[in-house]
Design a protein around this motif. Structure first.
Motif, mmCIF file in Angstrom:
data_model
loop_
_atom_site.group_PDB
_atom_site.id
_atom_site.type_symbol
_atom_site.label_atom_id
_atom_site.label_comp_id
_atom_site.label_asym_id
_atom_site.label_seq_id
_atom_site.Cartn_x
_atom_site.Cartn_y
_atom_site.Cartn_z
ATOM 1 N N ARG A 22 0.870 -1.190 0.000
ATOM 2 C CA ARG A 22 0.000 0.000 0.000
ATOM 3 C C ARG A 22 0.888 1.215 0.000
ATOM 4 O O ARG A 22 1.832 1.296 0.785
ATOM 5 N N ASN A 66 2.638 4.593 0.725
ATOM 6 C CA ASN A 66 2.808 5.347 1.963
ATOM 7 C C ASN A 66 2.323 6.780 1.747
ATOM 8 O O ASN A 66 2.905 7.561 1.005
ATOM 9 N N THR A 67 1.217 7.069 2.439
ATOM 10 C CA THR A 67 0.583 8.369 2.266
ATOM 11 C C THR A 67 1.506 9.518 2.646
ATOM 12 O O THR A 67 1.458 10.600 2.048
ATOM 13 N N LEU A 68 2.312 9.289 3.666
ATOM 14 C CA LEU A 68 3.185 10.360 4.138
ATOM 15 C C LEU A 68 4.163 10.777 3.056
ATOM 16 O O LEU A 68 4.331 11.963 2.764
ATOM 17 N N ALA A 69 4.814 9.784 2.462
ATOM 18 C CA ALA A 69 5.804 10.085 1.431
ATOM 19 C C ALA A 69 5.143 10.787 0.252
ATOM 20 O O ALA A 69 5.655 11.782 -0.273
#
Lengths: 340, 340
Positions: free
Chosen positions: A46, A48-51
């Motif tokens: 999945r 990585n939303t942060l990156a």
DNA sequence: AACAGGAGGTTAATTTATTAACCGAACGCT
DNA sequence: AGCGTTCGGTTAATAAATTAACCTCCTGTT
């Protein structure tokens, strides 16, 4: 957690290719695409939303700042907001100011308000939200409460200033509607139990009431207008005062359901029948309204719509940063029950 | 927005030094510290949370997954959660499942439940939350509803399984407390209007009631126990049935306030006085309870505490990943008003 | 045969903050 | 004088993605 790198290695390609497969940002051959997809599901990858957010500079997250979620209309508005945001692919960061207790002694505590609100805003901004919705129940003018900022902001329920986008409901017109409704039922002697004398809703609703009366060629005598403090007890007390008038009003318009409930209790204890002797209407359509004896005719706030519209506006502002502020005032509806 | 780089250049140092000044992770000379601080406030620098979280692998954010914020106890619990999380330096990502409508026809729709819940969990996990609190009002067994995951999870209000951490309130003991309270007031003929026959709270509360009666050497005759569906109307109907019994009960214990309200309406319309002829008590302490005539004696759910405790647990689980699951059951309190 | 151009990838810079490893200067001690 | 520390920094790798620029075949055209 698996990263894009793991996928790339497993599929025997570069991370760029994986990214392009995921985002469709470049033509990739069907065979390679298939290999990448296989690898993705194999390692249960999945993104990585942060990156992603760091790189792209937007989080697809909206900050929802509420005065107090325990306020009934606030919860209903937040419900509308969160549903609409989710549908639009946005996440919700929720921050509660816990200001319910202090709701009515506002002017003394303006400093605390200002500080807490701006702390909340700073917190949300430090979470890199793409926009903020402020949900407040009160009637203060908020202009100077907010430190300037560049994050898009919309007010839900309360007003902003002229240069802000807000969505609220119509105090004046709804009160006028109710008066016209009562007039239509043959009531001409209409008494009013208003809220706090200097509050914004009180003023606006009174205005609407007088407007509608005037249009019908009528006026409300001074002794028919009484002021409470939005609480049950004040509805009871002010009704006792109204009962001293002669002739009695044929209907009492309380500016919220709590005062209407107090009003009904006073009427009942005076041996009067509702609605045969005196009818009663309220404002807010709280849960209590449908369980009163008789069930209370009242005005329903358009809470889910306020939330929905506010969410739509903030999404719009994010996508088109240059749009002008919009001021949306949503109509309330009359819930007809048996107290009239 | 200013970055650490801007600060570093302005202060004539490296970004490493700026970072050390901010985090106190290394000794930096007073003069340099001062220069950095000046630069920070000059450019109004705020650390970028995304970059920090990406590097550190934790977001200081908790996902709060609720069945429906419009449910009153849910809003109160969320209030407690958000207050405690904020104090602990955590942010709240809020996701609403909007499941209220479907609350009672649970068994048919289990597939939808399962899907929606896991979508919600996936959404929160993709936001890199450090932990998740699930707030549900229903009484289903949740064990097999949740796909396995490694993010810490605590259940608030509803039960988890034996291997989960949850905090809930005591159905059985609270009902028993109420019976003991009524016994203490001299009531011995206690009738019950229960909720849905097969629901968990109904079963537990009935158990508590019978336990307390038994301890007092009493039993409840079969015709004194009736089942409703948690709604106002069912309280009214079942009370009508109870009025056919002889002798009449001296008190009716409705398993929620809505049914208690219906019960009171039925009693009143039958010409009985409350509490002189028949007393009434409820469960939940909803807003309506204090505005009924007479105000209703009822049981208050410990909603803020549930939220507070759940938040404390999740923080604890994040800091000590190896702790055992804890099951916390919080006591309810009796709110004494005038219906007894 | 020579060259243009497209298809399908890859390389490496970029986003911002943290931190292990390193470096030079100053100081103390024998 | 020579050596070991400590102080006060800096350098560069790292976190996980995106994307502009580039590179290599391959095909088609004249």
């Amino acid at each position: 957690m698996a990263t894009m790198r793991d996928v790339a290695i497993l599929a025997g390609v570069s991370t760029a290719t994986v990214s392009h497969v995921i985002n469709g940002s470049k033509r990739i051959s069907p065979e390679t695409t298939e290999r990448v997809l296989q690898a993705i599901s194999k390692v249960n990858y999945r993104p990585n939303t942060l990156a992603k957010s760091l790189r792209l500079g937007q989080t697809h997250t909206i900050g929802v700042l509420v005065e107090d979620i325990r306020g009934l209309p606030v919860a209903a508005i937040v419900s509308g907001i969160s549903e609409t945001l989710a549908k639009g692919g946005y996440k919700t960061i929720f921050h509660d100011l816990h200001l319910l207790e202090k709701l009515y002694n506002q002017y003394e505590q303006i400093g605390i308000y200002r500080q807490r609100i701006n702390e909340g805003l700073a917190l949300l901004q430090s979470s890199n939200v793409d926009g903020i919705i402020y949900v407040a129940m009160h009637d203060r003018h908020l202009d100077y409460l907010f430190d300037p900022m560049d994050t898009p902001l919309v007010f839900a329920y309360s007003h902003g200033t002229e240069s802000d986008t807000f969505v609220t409901y119509s105090n004046r017109d709804s009160a006028a509607d109710m008066v016209r409704f009562l007039l239509g039922k043959g009531h001409e002697r209409i008494a009013v139990i208003a809220g706090h004398p200097h509050s914004y809703p009180t003023g606006q609703r009174l205005l609407g009431i007088q407007m509608a009366m005037q249009q019908a060629g009528l006026t409300i005598p001074q002794e028919y207008i009484r002021y409470g403090n939005w609480e049950y007890d004040s509805g009871l007390e002010q009704t006792l005062e109204l009962l001293k008038t002669d002739p009695l009003p044929t209907v009492i318009f309380a500016m919220n359901d709590l005062m209407a409930a107090g009003c009904m209790a006073a009427l009942l204890s005076a041996g009067l029948r509702i609605p045969e002797d005196v009818a009663v209407v309220g404002f807010d359509n709280r849960e209590i309204a449908s369980y009163l004896q008789p069930p209370l005719t009242t005005i329903a706030l358009p809470t889910p719509e306020i939330g929905t519209r506010a969410a739509l506006h903030i999404i719009d502002m994010i996508n088109n940063p240059s749009t002008h502020p919009v001021r949306e005032i949503i109509h309330c509806s009359i819930i007809e029950r048996e107290s009239v």
